[in-house]
Each structure stands twice: as structure tokens, then as C-alpha cells.
Design a protein around this motif. Sequence first.
Motif, short mmCIF file in Angstrom:
data_model
loop_
_atom_site.label_atom_id
_atom_site.label_comp_id
_atom_site.label_asym_id
_atom_site.label_seq_id
_atom_site.Cartn_x
_atom_site.Cartn_y
_atom_site.Cartn_z
N ASN A 380 40.96 41.84 44.96
CA ASN A 380 40.47 41.42 43.99
C ASN A 380 40.68 40.75 43.43
OD1 ASN A 380 39.06 42.49 46.61
ND2 ASN A 380 37.88 44.45 43.87
N THR A 381 41.68 40.42 43.42
CA THR A 381 42.35 38.88 42.29
C THR A 381 42.52 37.56 43.10
OG1 THR A 381 44.94 39.16 42.64
CG2 THR A 381 43.44 40.77 40.71
N ALA A 382 42.35 36.72 42.60
CA ALA A 382 42.59 35.13 43.23
C ALA A 382 43.92 35.08 43.61
CB ALA A 382 42.14 33.84 42.43
N ARG A 383 44.78 35.46 42.42
CA ARG A 383 45.98 35.36 42.73
C ARG A 383 46.70 36.23 43.93
NH1 ARG A 383 50.17 33.08 39.24
NH2 ARG A 383 52.11 32.63 41.13
N GLY A 384 46.66 37.09 44.09
CA GLY A 384 46.90 38.31 45.47
C GLY A 384 46.15 37.77 46.39
N GLN A 385 45.08 36.57 46.12
CA GLN A 385 44.74 36.18 47.34
C GLN A 385 45.43 35.09 48.03
OE1 GLN A 385 40.76 36.22 46.91
NE2 GLN A 385 39.78 37.93 46.54
N GLY A 388 49.37 36.43 48.87
CA GLY A 388 49.57 37.15 49.56
C GLY A 388 49.68 38.48 49.00
N GLU A 389 49.60 39.03 48.19
CA GLU A 389 50.34 40.56 47.44
C GLU A 389 49.05 40.67 47.06
OE1 GLU A 389 53.19 41.26 47.62
OE2 GLU A 389 54.25 39.40 47.17
N ASP A 390 48.56 41.19 48.43
CA ASP A 390 46.84 41.71 48.04
C ASP A 390 46.97 43.68 47.69
OD1 ASP A 390 47.11 42.10 50.34
OD2 ASP A 390 45.29 40.60 50.73
N ASN A 444 45.71 33.29 31.40
CA ASN A 444 45.86 31.89 32.75
C ASN A 444 44.98 32.35 33.79
OD1 ASN A 444 47.07 30.13 31.31
ND2 ASN A 444 49.11 30.62 31.93
N TYR A 445 44.66 31.54 34.27
CA TYR A 445 43.47 31.81 36.60
C TYR A 445 44.12 30.70 36.77
CZ TYR A 445 39.85 32.14 39.18
OH TYR A 445 39.46 32.48 40.49
N MET A 448 48.66 37.02 37.44
CA MET A 448 48.20 38.72 37.69
C MET A 448 48.09 39.23 36.72
SD MET A 448 48.84 39.08 41.76
CE MET A 448 48.91 40.69 41.90
N ALA A 449 47.81 39.02 35.97
CA ALA A 449 48.24 39.36 34.51
C ALA A 449 46.33 39.78 34.68
CB ALA A 449 48.58 38.67 33.09
N GLU A 450 45.47 38.28 34.73
CA GLU A 450 44.70 38.59 34.51
C GLU A 450 44.01 39.94 35.14
OE1 GLU A 450 40.36 36.16 36.67
OE2 GLU A 450 42.28 36.86 37.50
N ALA A 451 44.83 40.56 36.31
CA ALA A 451 44.16 41.68 36.09
C ALA A 451 43.72 42.64 35.60
CB ALA A 451 45.18 42.67 37.37
N TYR A 452 44.38 42.53 33.91
CA TYR A 452 43.76 43.50 32.89
C TYR A 452 42.45 42.75 32.26
CZ TYR A 452 48.65 45.06 32.01
OH TYR A 452 49.38 46.11 31.67
#
Length: 466
Positions: A380-385, A388-390, A444-445, A448-452
Motif C-alpha cells: 500500500n506504499t507508493a515506493r513499494g509499488q 516492486g518490493e511490495d 519524503n515521498y 519506504m520510511a513513509e510506512a511509519y
Amino acid sequence: MAKYDVDVLIIGSGPAGESAAMASAKAGKRVAVVEGRSTVGGNCAHKGTIPSKSLRHAVKQIIQFKTGNLFRETGETWRLTYPRVLAAANAVIPKQVELHTDFYVRNRVKLYSGFASFIDEHTVSIALLDGARDEVITADKIIIATGSRPYRPADIDFEHSRIYDSDTILEMAHSPRHIILYGAGVIGCEYASIFSGLGVKVDLINNRDRLLSFLDDEISDALSYHLRDNGVRVRHSETYEKIEANERGVTLYLESGKRITADALLWCNGRSGNTDKLNLQAIGLEPDHRGNLTVNEQYQTAVENVYAVGDVVGWPSLASASFDQGRALAAAILGKPYQEVAGVPTGIYTLPEISSIGKTERELTEAKVPYEVGRCLFKNTARGQISGEDVGMLKLLFHVDTGQLLGVHCFGAEAAEIVHIGQAIMSQPGEGNNINFFLNTTFNYPTMAEAYRLAALDGTNRTSRS
């Protein structure tokens, strides 16, 4: 004239020995180090952390390439052999040796390549690797930082070409189609990921009822699911009876009556401290049945001027903790304030990787602490999508009433990096440790840190409805 040849003599140049040596030398002490290899770095650089994690990184790259859309469009099908991948991974070792050798040169630490054994509590004999006459050196303080090696039961033939431990597996010169891993601790789970990522059929034998039971249950369950999803056959609550090997393969006989045959077997069930060649009886020290030494809070053994740090003292047996233990010991010897090594995050380099710090849900439940859970799924994170590290998630445990962050558990890409943000907040005194930090901080957006922030929102939304 000095009473001793050096102020501090350190046996072993791994993370614990190196950090103790550098800290002591920078404080003006005369320091010497004895290393059983011709190059520095200890088992960490040559047989443990560095080569195995480098191998894991190479396998991760292969998986990403094979599963990527661009690769599938080419229609190519190939398989890299284990020796070829291993050779690429091992390219990092000389770089590590060069880097760490420079530390000794710059700090004027005398290096002896050889094996040390005690004559008395202040005197050590060194059998030099070059065959020259043994050196005898005296020291005011002696630090044992000899690390550990894989535990080898006497009834298993580790000289056989199909039976390996976690050191010799890094020398395997063929690619097995099927491998048995006996022992499902951290090392076993990491190698299960590595071999399954290379397309090898893996049987992972666990003598307990779940994988890595020290982890949060949800994280342990996720690891078990993804190993199985990647083709690993996990067998719980099993104990070996005997192991037979011949030129055709190796057979593992289990006490349950099962027989498993494969091309190779990797034994990764425990480690032993490297103390058997130190002649410890000369100073009245006796290690435990696994070769480990008992120390006090200052890493001092029962002999007043002899200390021990790193894997040779047992838990937590992590390179990161060993570095800190070496520095803490040097400070203790110098009479300076030091902080006992605690709050060490767990880093497990499976595919996907795992890292955690603080309490688990089970521990908080048993302690009757009122807590809430905040989760962010990486899908559900933009960086993961984008990357591909989802696969995976970040899980935050916090006190319902105070907002205090109690535990951080991460499963997925870069987990060992991500966990340190939570670690930094948990280390803050008083109200500085609070789940609201993640709500009031701009990340930053996309990252992966945004997951916090997303996990904190998930958790606090639950408490606001209650």
C-alpha cells in the motif's frame, strides 16, 4: 622500562577485537592483536556476515531480474550455478580486508598472524603462521575475542563432500538440485531463502514447533508462509537420528521415522566458542560445553586481567553487538564511563528480510500491558509499488494511554534499515518516545520510511474510535 610488552593484547580481529583495539589505541595504550588468519576481519569478514549477506544480495538480484517484466519479455531461460554466484559475492571480501587493515596501520596496532595460547594470566605464546619461532608476549590486560564456529556433532562426518556447515558451504563447488538444511535458526532460515532463490529444492528441518520463536508471532508466521511459497518444505518438531552419505547423495534419518535424501546437507544447528586452542587451563578458566566464556557486566572473566567479548561470550552473537561490546570493554578497562550493550535490534537476512526491536505482542500480552497495533502493508506504499518490493509490512506496538512506542517489527525489503527509525524514537527519554512523532513528521515521498506515518495513522485511528 615497561613491565609488560603491551598494555592491551587482543586475541581475534573480528568486530569485537577490532573495536576494542581501536578504542584502546586511540586512548594512547600500546596495543597488539593476534589473528589466526593471514588477514584481518575474523569470521565475520571471511566466513560469516559479509560473505553470506553478499551471497544473499546476489541471489536477490537474480530473483528481481527473473521476475521482472523486462526479463520475461526476452523469453530467456538460464540458471546461474551456485559456484558462479558465490564467486561474485566473494568479491567484497578483499575490499573489507583492505579497509580494516588500514585501521590497524593508521592506529599503529601491532598485528601477529598466528594462534595464541596462554602461558599465564599475563603471558601468551603465539605460534606464527609463517612457521617462524613462536613469539612470547606479555600484556597488562588480555582480551579474548576469538569468535565462534559452527557446532559439529561428533557422529556426523563433516569431511564428506556432501555434508557442509555454515563455513564450508561457502566453499561448495557444485550446484545441488536438492539440499537439506538441518537447523531452522537464523542461519538456517537465511540459507533456505538463498538456495530456494537459486531454484534449489530445500527441506528445512526445525527441531522446534515454529520458526524463530523469539520473533513476534505475526512476523514468524509471515516468514513461514513466504518460505513455503518459495518452495521450501519446512518440517517442524523433528530431530535427527543419523546421517549417511555416499557418492550419490546424503540421507537424513529422523527420530520420527522419516528419511530424506538429497544431493547435499547443510548443518546449521548452533555454534561453539573458539576457546579450545587457548590453553585456558593454564590460567584456571573453563568454558561451558559450547566453548563460551562467562563474563560480568564489564566483560571480565574469573581472571581479573582477562576479558572476553563478542561471540565467544554467547548471546546475542551479532556483529553489531560485538562492535559495541569491544568499545564498551575498552572504556571499562580505561576507567571511563560506558554504556552496557542493550536494545540491540534483530536483523535477519532472509528473503524478504526481517528486523525488530522492543517487545512482541506475546510479551506485552503476558505482561498485561495495554497496547495497540499500527500496521502498514508495503503493497500500500507508493515506493513499494514503484520498486516492486511490495511484500511485507511495518508493525508498530504502542501503549494505548501514553503513546509510548514499545516495539517495532518489520518484514520485507530493507527491513534492517527501516527499523532504525523506530529504534531512534524508542531511545528518546520521557515523552520523546511517542507514536505521535510519526504523525507530526514530514517524510519524503515516495519512500519506504513513509510506512511509519501510515502505520501510526492505522494504530491511532483504532484508539480514537475506542
